[in-house]
Write an enzyme that holds these catalytic residues in place. Sequence first.
Site, PDB file in Angstrom:
ATOM      1  N   GLU A  90      74.923 -83.273  39.309  1.00  0.00           N
ATOM      2  CA  GLU A  90      74.627 -82.281  38.262  1.00  0.00           C
ATOM      3  C   GLU A  90      75.917 -81.757  37.639  1.00  0.00           C
ATOM      4  O   GLU A  90      75.961 -81.452  36.447  1.00  0.00           O
ATOM      5  CB  GLU A  90      73.792 -81.129  38.821  1.00  0.00           C
ATOM      6  CG  GLU A  90      72.320 -81.455  38.930  1.00  0.00           C
ATOM      7  CD  GLU A  90      71.999 -82.421  40.062  1.00  0.00           C
ATOM      8  OE1 GLU A  90      72.780 -82.486  41.036  1.00  0.00           O
ATOM      9  OE2 GLU A  90      70.976 -83.115  39.977  1.00  0.00           O
ATOM     10  N   HIS A  94      63.055 -76.752  45.177  1.00  0.00           N
ATOM     11  CA  HIS A  94      62.553 -77.505  44.017  1.00  0.00           C
ATOM     12  C   HIS A  94      61.422 -76.733  43.345  1.00  0.00           C
ATOM     13  O   HIS A  94      60.539 -77.326  42.742  1.00  0.00           O
ATOM     14  CB  HIS A  94      62.027 -78.885  44.442  1.00  0.00           C
ATOM     15  CG  HIS A  94      63.084 -79.787  44.972  1.00  0.00           C
ATOM     16  ND1 HIS A  94      63.692 -79.606  46.187  1.00  0.00           N
ATOM     17  CD2 HIS A  94      63.651 -80.898  44.426  1.00  0.00           C
ATOM     18  CE1 HIS A  94      64.583 -80.559  46.388  1.00  0.00           C
ATOM     19  NE2 HIS A  94      64.590 -81.354  45.334  1.00  0.00           N
TER      20      HIS A  94
END
Lengths: 460, 337
Positions: B63, B131
Site C-alpha cells: 500500500e 478488514h
Amino acid sequence: MPVDILVPPLSQTLDTLVLVEWLKKVGDPVQKGEPLFTVETDKATLEVEAPADGVLASVHAQAGDEIQIRGVIGHIQEPGKPGAPEEFPALGEVTSSDELADLDETKVLEELKDPQDLKGPRIFASPRARQLAFKKGLALKELDGCGTGPQGMIVEKDVRAYLEQNKPRATPLAQRMAQEAGLDLTTVPPSQQGERIRKADVAATLAGANMHSQAPTASSPTGPEDKMVGGAAGKGVPLSPTRKTIATRMTQSHQTSAPVTYMSEADATRLVKLRKNVLKEIGQVETRPTLTDFIIRITAHVLKKHPQLNATFDGSFLDISQAIHIGLAVDTERGLLVPVLPDTGQMGLLQIADMRSRLVQKALSGGLKPEEMSGGTFTLSNLGKLGIDHFTPIINPPQVAILGVGRLREASAVRKGKARKRYSLGLSVTCDHRVIDGAPAARFLGDICRLVEEPHLFWL
Amino acid sequence: MPKMTIAEALRQAIREEMHRDARVFCLGEDIGIEGGFGGAFTVTLGLSQEFGHQRILDTPISEAAIAGLAIGAAVAGMRPIADVQYGDFLFNMMDQLANEAAKLRYMSGGTLSVPMVMRAPIGATARGAQHAQSLEAFFTHIPGIKVACPATAYDAKGLLKSAVRDENPVILFEHKLLYGSKGPRSEKGAVSPVGEVPEEDYLVPFGQGVIRRPGGDVTIVANLLMLYRSLSAAETLAGKGIQAEVIDPRSLVPLDKELILSSVRKTGRLVIVEEDNLSGGWGAEIAAIVADEAFMWLDAPIKRVAAPDVPPPFAPVLEREYVPNEGKIINTVLSLF
C-alpha cells in the site's frame, strides 16, 4: 465570554436607578437590541436593550432594587461560547490581592448560586420550547410538570398544546380592538363564561383601565411590585410601565417633599385681549399660541426673577438651574406624560407654541423619546380645559415647584362703581417647603398673577 | 435509462474518465490481472482488456508503494485512481496521505497539486477487525483531503467523476455491502442499490447533500449502508406516526451543513447514524455543528447511533450487534419523543 449587562447612565441627577422589571428570565434567549429590562429614572421608565445575542445567564438585581449606574446587573451568555472557564482567570493570570480583599464573600456565594435555585427547582425545557415560550411571552413555570419530552422535559409540542388550550377565543372585531389598544386578550374576561370575547368585553376592560389611569394616583399606595389594580368588573388590570412609574413617582413626591399649595385668582382680561391682538397681528400661522403658551412664556420670565423655584432638590443639595426647562403635563391614554420644552427661557412666544404643539402631539401619539421628557426644571399643569378652577398639583420630583393653571372663566368685577365683564383665571403653585418658604412662593405666584393681569409689565 | 449497481456505475465512471482524459489511470492490487475479479469487488473488471495494463496497473502488495506512486504521478500531472482493496489498508499509507498528499498543495503555495483519487472499500462484512472498519473520520480530520461516500449508483458515477477532476486528493469510501448483491463477489446481507444511471457525462458536486426521504419530526443523517438502514427505520417509524427526514450528506468534506441545519430547524431533532466507532466520529462533528449553530431549534438532545468503541468483531453474531441496525435507530429516535 459572558457579556456584562450594564446599567446605562440614563439620569443626569442620580447615581442609582430603580430596576422596574426584567423583561426576560434567566435562561431566556435574548437578541441584541431587544428590550431586556426596564429602569426608572427620575424622569421616566425606560427600556434598556440587550447588549448582545445569547441567553440571559444570570441576573444580580431584582425588580425594585436600586441599581448603580454603570454597574453590572447580569450577564448574557453568547451562543456557542462556553462561559464558565472564561469567567475565571486563565492559568498564569494572577488576581491582584487588592481585588481579593474587596471581595464580599456572601456576595460571591450568592452569585455562584444558580439564580433558579433560589426560586425553586429548575425547569427542564428544550431550547426550542424555551424559544417558543419566550416568543409567546409564556412563563415556563406555567408548564412545570407538563413536559412530555425525554425525561419529562418540556418540548415544543407541550408549549403549543398549552397555548392552544389557553388561547382566548374572541370575535374578529374584539381581536382587532384589543390589538389596536395594545391589550392582551388574556386579560379580558368574557361576559359569559365559556363564551367568546366580544367587542363589549374589550370595551369594558379598556374603560376599566382608563378609569383607573385617571384616578388620583397619589392616594394609591401602589408600589412597583404591585402589578395589578382592581378593574371595573373586579378583574385585575396589569399596570403599564408608564402607570407604574407615575405611581412610584407620585408616592415618592408626596412622601419625601413638604408640599404647600398657594392659590390665587388673576384677572386675565388683558391677557385674553393681548392674545386676540397677537393672533390678529400674526394672521395665519401653523400653530396659534394658546393661553397656555402665554402662561409658559410668563412663567419662564418670572422664573428668572425667582431662580430658587427653577431647581432640583435631592434632599441635601438644591441645584438651582441656570437654564429654564419647563415641562408641560399632558394627559394621554397611557397616563400622564411630561414633555419638556428645552431652554424655555430663551424662547419667544411663537417658538414656544410650535414646540409645545409638537411635543403634545408626540405625547398623544406615543412618540415621545425619553430625552424629550428629561431635564425639566419646572412643571406646568393646566386643567382648565377640564373645567377645574383650582387644584393642588403634585411636584414632579426632583423639581421643587409646579404651577397649576385652572379654568378661564367669565366673571363680573366691580371697577369704579361699575360691574364689568372680566376673565378670571385660577392659578396655584405647589412648592416644596423644605427649600422654598411661604413668602418666596407667594411672591412668585404674585408676580405670575401680575403679568397675567398687566401683561405690558413684561417689558419692564 | 440503464439500471446498474454501484460497482457497475463506478466502472462506467472510470471508463468514461479514462476515455475523456489520457492522464487518468488506475492502480491497485489485482485490479487488472487476467482471470481476476477486477479488484476485490469487481469495479475494474474488464478494464485492462479495454485500456491495457499500462493504464490498469497491477501493483505489488504494498500500500505504501501505491500511495507513493499515486502521489508522485499526481504531482507530475497524471490523474491516478488508486484501488485500496480494503480501506483498512489506508493506515499503511497514512504518512504519505496525511503528510504529503494532504499538504503539498498548501506547503507549495499552490505550485504543486495532488489530483488523486483513493477508492477505499469499507464496512463490516464478516472479515474481522482489520478488514471491516469504517474510516471516514480519520480523513475528515485532515485538512486538504476531500471525503465522499456514494450510497447510490447515480452518486457513485457522479462523485467519482468529480473526484477525478478535482485538483485535491479525494478519498471515495465505498461500502462493501452496497456494491451489489449479485455477481462473483456479492456479499451476504448486501443491499443492492440498483439505480438508474444516465449514460451521458454528469458530475455530482461535493458539498451537496440530499434529502432521501422528507419528514417533519426528526432529522436522520446517515451515509452509505447506514443510509439504507435509516430509510428502513424511517419507514417503520412512519407507521408509528413519526415522519423522519433522512439526509445523505454524500460528501463529508466538504459538508453540506446548511442542508442539515435547515432540516433540524424544521424538525427540532437530530439523530446521526454512522457505522464507525462512536467516539470522535464525523457524527460527533455534525452534532457539534448543530449544537453550535441551531441550538435554539432543538427540541431534544442530539443522538448518535454508532458502533461501540471496540474493534469490529469477527463472529457474525457479534458483528450484527456491533453494526447499527434498524432497531437501534428506531429506539434512538423514539427516545426523543
